[in-house]
Design a protein around this motif. Structure first.
Motif, PDB file in Angstrom:
ATOM      1  N   GLY A  35      11.085  -6.110  41.395  1.00 43.39           N
ATOM      2  CA  GLY A  35       9.941  -5.527  40.728  1.00 43.39           C
ATOM      3  C   GLY A  35      10.120  -4.015  40.667  1.00 43.39           C
ATOM      4  N   PRO A  36       9.203  -3.294  40.053  1.00 51.42           N
ATOM      5  CA  PRO A  36       9.328  -1.836  39.960  1.00 51.42           C
ATOM      6  C   PRO A  36       9.206  -1.173  41.339  1.00 51.42           C
ATOM      7  CG  PRO A  36       7.194  -2.566  39.118  1.00 51.42           C
ATOM      8  CD  PRO A  36       7.995  -3.799  39.377  1.00 51.42           C
ATOM      9  N   VAL A  37      10.062  -0.170  41.575  1.00 52.99           N
ATOM     10  CA  VAL A  37      10.096   0.545  42.852  1.00 52.99           C
ATOM     11  C   VAL A  37      10.050   2.036  42.573  1.00 52.99           C
ATOM     12  CG1 VAL A  37      11.408   0.985  44.966  1.00 52.99           C
ATOM     13  CG2 VAL A  37      11.465  -1.278  43.929  1.00 52.99           C
ATOM     14  N   ARG A  38       9.200   2.737  43.314  1.00 50.98           N
ATOM     15  CA  ARG A  38       9.072   4.191  43.159  1.00 50.98           C
ATOM     16  C   ARG A  38       9.558   4.904  44.419  1.00 50.98           C
ATOM     17  NH1 ARG A  38       4.605   7.021  40.697  1.00 50.98           N
ATOM     18  NH2 ARG A  38       3.744   7.184  42.802  1.00 50.98           N
ATOM     19  N   GLY A  39      10.560   5.781  44.241  1.00 50.93           N
ATOM     20  CA  GLY A  39      11.015   6.655  45.313  1.00 50.93           C
ATOM     21  C   GLY A  39      10.695   8.089  44.965  1.00 50.93           C
ATOM     22  N   ARG A  40      10.917   8.986  45.936  1.00 44.46           N
ATOM     23  CA  ARG A  40      10.581  10.381  45.666  1.00 44.46           C
ATOM     24  C   ARG A  40      11.776  11.267  45.953  1.00 44.46           C
ATOM     25  NH1 ARG A  40       7.314  13.579  50.233  1.00 44.46           N
ATOM     26  NH2 ARG A  40       8.203  15.166  48.879  1.00 44.46           N
ATOM     27  N   ARG A  41      11.778  12.415  45.310  1.00 42.56           N
ATOM     28  CA  ARG A  41      12.822  13.396  45.588  1.00 42.56           C
ATOM     29  C   ARG A  41      12.736  13.779  47.060  1.00 42.56           C
ATOM     30  NH1 ARG A  41      15.946  16.327  42.279  1.00 42.56           N
ATOM     31  NH2 ARG A  41      14.641  15.830  40.464  1.00 42.56           N
ATOM     32  N   ASP A  42      13.886  13.743  47.748  1.00 43.70           N
ATOM     33  CA  ASP A  42      13.881  13.985  49.183  1.00 43.70           C
ATOM     34  C   ASP A  42      13.490  15.429  49.473  1.00 43.70           C
ATOM     35  OD1 ASP A  42      15.055  14.618  51.935  1.00 43.70           O
ATOM     36  OD2 ASP A  42      15.383  12.451  51.782  1.00 43.70           O
ATOM     37  N   PRO A  43      12.470  15.660  50.307  1.00 42.66           N
ATOM     38  CA  PRO A  43      12.022  17.036  50.579  1.00 42.66           C
ATOM     39  C   PRO A  43      13.064  17.865  51.310  1.00 42.66           C
ATOM     40  CG  PRO A  43      10.934  15.477  52.044  1.00 42.66           C
ATOM     41  CD  PRO A  43      11.665  14.658  51.029  1.00 42.66           C
ATOM     42  N   ASP A  44      14.033  17.218  51.976  1.00 48.28           N
ATOM     43  CA  ASP A  44      15.071  17.950  52.700  1.00 48.28           C
ATOM     44  C   ASP A  44      16.392  18.004  51.949  1.00 48.28           C
ATOM     45  OD1 ASP A  44      13.329  18.226  54.933  1.00 48.28           O
ATOM     46  OD2 ASP A  44      13.835  16.183  55.553  1.00 48.28           O
ATOM     47  N   ALA A  45      16.479  17.345  50.796  1.00 47.76           N
ATOM     48  CA  ALA A  45      17.736  17.285  50.045  1.00 47.76           C
ATOM     49  C   ALA A  45      17.404  17.031  48.587  1.00 47.76           C
ATOM     50  CB  ALA A  45      18.639  16.188  50.602  1.00 47.76           C
ATOM     51  N   ASP A  46      17.283  18.105  47.784  1.00 48.76           N
ATOM     52  CA  ASP A  46      16.805  17.921  46.417  1.00 48.76           C
ATOM     53  C   ASP A  46      17.844  17.289  45.504  1.00 48.76           C
ATOM     54  OD1 ASP A  46      18.560  20.011  46.063  1.00 48.76           O
ATOM     55  OD2 ASP A  46      17.062  21.460  45.373  1.00 48.76           O
ATOM     56  N   HIS A  47      19.053  16.996  46.062  1.00 52.24           N
ATOM     57  CA  HIS A  47      20.052  16.282  45.259  1.00 52.24           C
ATOM     58  C   HIS A  47      19.893  14.770  45.379  1.00 52.24           C
ATOM     59  CE1 HIS A  47      21.670  16.770  49.337  1.00 52.24           C
ATOM     60  NE2 HIS A  47      22.354  15.663  49.133  1.00 52.24           N
ATOM     61  N   LEU A  48      18.850  14.320  46.120  1.00 58.98           N
ATOM     62  CA  LEU A  48      18.667  12.896  46.379  1.00 58.98           C
ATOM     63  C   LEU A  48      17.254  12.448  46.056  1.00 58.98           C
ATOM     64  CD1 LEU A  48      20.283  12.480  49.929  1.00 58.98           C
ATOM     65  CD2 LEU A  48      21.263  11.731  47.747  1.00 58.98           C
ATOM     66  N   TYR A  49      17.156  11.180  45.655  1.00 53.07           N
ATOM     67  CA  TYR A  49      15.890  10.462  45.684  1.00 53.07           C
ATOM     68  C   TYR A  49      15.973   9.449  46.824  1.00 53.07           C
ATOM     69  CZ  TYR A  49      14.443  12.392  41.196  1.00 53.07           C
ATOM     70  OH  TYR A  49      14.055  13.248  40.189  1.00 53.07           O
ATOM     71  N   SER A  50      14.940   9.399  47.638  1.00 50.31           N
ATOM     72  CA  SER A  50      14.921   8.511  48.801  1.00 50.31           C
ATOM     73  C   SER A  50      13.942   7.371  48.569  1.00 50.31           C
ATOM     74  CB  SER A  50      14.525   9.295  50.057  1.00 50.31           C
ATOM     75  OG  SER A  50      15.483  10.303  50.322  1.00 50.31           O
ATOM     76  N   PHE A  51      14.428   6.158  48.776  1.00 48.70           N
ATOM     77  CA  PHE A  51      13.614   4.953  48.663  1.00 48.70           C
ATOM     78  C   PHE A  51      13.595   4.294  50.043  1.00 48.70           C
ATOM     79  CE2 PHE A  51      15.173   5.891  44.490  1.00 48.70           C
ATOM     80  CZ  PHE A  51      14.207   5.479  43.596  1.00 48.70           C
ATOM     81  N   TYR A  52      12.447   4.328  50.700  1.00 50.74           N
ATOM     82  CA  TYR A  52      12.328   3.823  52.063  1.00 50.74           C
ATOM     83  C   TYR A  52      11.581   2.479  52.091  1.00 50.74           C
ATOM     84  CZ  TYR A  52      13.448   8.607  53.630  1.00 50.74           C
ATOM     85  OH  TYR A  52      14.053   9.825  53.852  1.00 50.74           O
ATOM     86  N   ASN A  53      11.789   1.750  53.185  1.00 52.85           N
ATOM     87  CA  ASN A  53      10.908   0.642  53.540  1.00 52.85           C
ATOM     88  C   ASN A  53      10.912  -0.500  52.536  1.00 52.85           C
ATOM     89  OD1 ASN A  53       9.000   0.203  55.814  1.00 52.85           O
ATOM     90  ND2 ASN A  53       7.554  -0.226  54.173  1.00 52.85           N
TER      91      ASN A  53
END
Length: 563
Positions: A35-53
């Motif tokens: 299904g659709p998943v939303r991650g966010r730009r990592d606050p400690d690494a702006d070259h990454l999007y982090s998808f947790y949990n």
């Protein structure tokens, strides 16, 4: 508070951050098979999007808690993949945990780190956490600096631990290896889902440190995981390690039940009912990290061959001796002072080792009598300590002993067996780099690379407790850059030093444990066998006294059914 617990708790505290509410442009929404998943730009690494949990499977709970994982959930509305700080149940001191960490049975979650790039079909790195199979969680270490190349998707994850993950009774409700079946489920999830995150399911490397290292080697030997990955990086641990396989899982289940004051251990039905109904708080109340025999009780086991969807039904040693596994590229190695893992027990254990050294023999040795056991123990003690008692003036021999019984011997034995089976893509190293800020070994002026020091070189920051890489010395920054380059090369090409690299050439290792790369102040290819004298001593011991692991026995009802 004991060492491993301290490490886990302090690391957990170190990664607790207060996150500002992200703006709309900081979110990235992906369509996935779940299904659709939303991650966010990592606050400690702006070259990454982090998808947790992200739930990669569903954990069986209650009386089904020891069974294989169930399918992952699916959804229709966007799933906000934010960090819920989920831990699998484990032996920890509850009041010392950061308040926002949550232990729960349904804990099988993955974290995916996606580079901010339009490129697709990126290489995938799946990292398996360590902790002796009894503690830890997916984000125990951070690897955001390593991902600055923007050409690797990283997956970390939780798996069931301790008795929850590795009770092995050979019954329908507790067949064994639930924690390893979780890892296989994660790799299947990667195959099905990772393309949605920009990764290439046909370009997957699995890596791990300590028990995670043993895990990835076991995954390579397991038919159940065949075809789910393409390269392997075991860091300071292996399938032949004494802590990696239960020798007699039914006996271990009885031993642990007695520690929890359950006495009816000879009735197998009652024993199983105890484990199925005991509160999780009770099952995770006993510290397993300070045993003399270099085990933590619960770990992967040999399952009965009749078990449905078994992970492992044969001794890893037998599999390696036959060469009956897919011979994938392997980057394997160790730190030069792995035994520093046990240095915090030295002041207590030196006396106990002098009183009865045989108590400290690894659990994967077997003897015909106590007299034979004492004879071998005396031989081993003399090899390391001569005719002197274990004491302050030979503490380095204490470090060598625990290096060998925990890690070095099993790693090198597997490497030797790889080469003898015609495995020509195995690259061996020893990591020995130390900085001046590394403490000296007590009672000496000697420094050494501690257990999984090479993993510290790849991960963010200076160490577990200091994520500020800008504080590193110039020498350490250079070393981190080199090790990251070696790991990156291997993930991308299957070789740590591909043709045309400016690094020293690094051929595959042979059955004589050479050549290998020394990762010290400089990178140097060495041609003498690694740890030859100590390894040959232990190889002789194991060829005479090795205790092969056995599966749990069948119950009378199972035996009748199988007939």
């Amino acid at each position: 508070m004991k060492l491993w617990t301290c490490v886990l708790l302090l690391c957990a505290a170190a990664v607790c951050v207060t996150c500002e509410q992200p703006s709309d442009e900081d979110w990235l929404e992906l369509d996935t098979p779940q299904g659709p998943v939303r991650g966010r730009r990592d606050p400690d690494a702006d070259h990454l999007y982090s998808f947790y949990n992200i739930p990669y499977a569903t954990t069986p709970v209650g009386e089904n808690r020891y069974k294989a994982p169930l399918p992952a959930p699916v959804w229709e509305t966007p799933f906000d993949a934010v960090d819920k700080r989920v831990l699998c149940p484990q032996t920890i001191i509850q009041d010392a945990l950061p308040k926002d960490f949550v232990e729960q049975e349904d804990c099988l979650i993955a974290n995916v780190y996606v580079p901010d790039t339009r490129r697709k079909n990126l290489s995938v790195l799946v990292y398996v956490h360590g902790g002796g199979f009894v503690i830890g969680y997916g984000n125990f270490f951070k690897f955001k600096h390593f991902l600055k190349t923007k050409d690797i998707v990283l997956v970390t994850f939780n798996y069931r631990l301790g008795v929850n993950g590795f009770l092995c009774l050979g019954t329908e409700d507790a067949p064994g290896n639930a924690g390893m079946k979780d890892q296989v489920a994660l790799l299947r999830w990667v195959q099905k889902n990772i393309a949605s995150y920009g990764g290439n399911p046909d370009d997957v490397t699995i890596a791990g440190y300590s028990a995670g290292s043993a895990s990835v080697e076991l995954l390579m030997l397991s038919k159940s995981a065949e075809g789910l990955f393409h390269r392997v990086i075991p860091e300071s641990g292996g399938a032949l390690a004494v802590f990696s396989i239960q020798r007699d899982p039914l006996d271990i289940a009885k031993t642990f039940a007695k520690l929890l004051n359950f006495t009816n251990v000879d009735d197998n039905n009652a024993l199983e009912e105890f484990y199925k109904t005991a509160p999780l708080e009770l099952l995770n109340s006993y510290l397993l990290t300070e045993r003399y025999d270099s085990t933590f009780l619960f770990s992967p086991c040999i399952e009965r061959e009749t078990t449905k969807d078994a992970f492992l039904t044969e001794s890893p040693l037998s599999i390696l001796q036959r060469g009956d596994y897919r011979k994938l590229p392997v980057l394997v190695g160790l730190a030069d002072m792995e035994g520093l893992l046990r240095i915090h027990y030295f002041d207590d254990w030196k006396h106990k080792m002098n009183e009865k050294f045989s108590d400290f023999l690894p659990a994967d040795l077997t003897f015909k009598s106590e007299e034979e056991k004492d004879e071998v123990a005396n031989k081993i003690k003399k090899f390391y300590f001569g005719n002197k008692p274990v004491g302050n003036d030979n503490i380095l021999s204490y470090v060598d002993y625990f290096s060998d019984v925990f890690f070095t011997t099993s790693i090198l034995w597997a490497v030797k067996l790889y080469a003898e089976a015609g495995h020509k893509q195995v690259y061996l190293y020893e990591y020995s780099y130390v900085d001046e800020d590394i403490p000296t070994v007590p009672h000496t002026n000697v420094r050494g690379a501690d257990h999984v020091a090479q993993t510290h070189a790849v991960m963010d920051g200076l160490n577990l407790f200091n994520q500020n890489e800008s504080l590193a010395s110039a020498g350490r920054l250079v070393m981190k850059k080199k090790v990251r380059q070696l790991w990156h090369n291997f993930i991308k090409t299957g070789k740590p030093v591909p043709e045309g690299s400016s690094l020293p050439a690094w051929p595959a290792v042979g059955a004589n444990l050479s050549p290998y790369m020394s990762l010290g102040q400089e990178l140097e290819l060495k041609h003498e066998p690694l740890q030859e004298t100590r390894f040959n001593f232990w190889l002789d011991i194991y060829q005479k006294y090795y205790l092969d692991p056995i599966p749990p026995p069948a119950s009378s009802a199972q035996s009748r059914h199988e007939l």
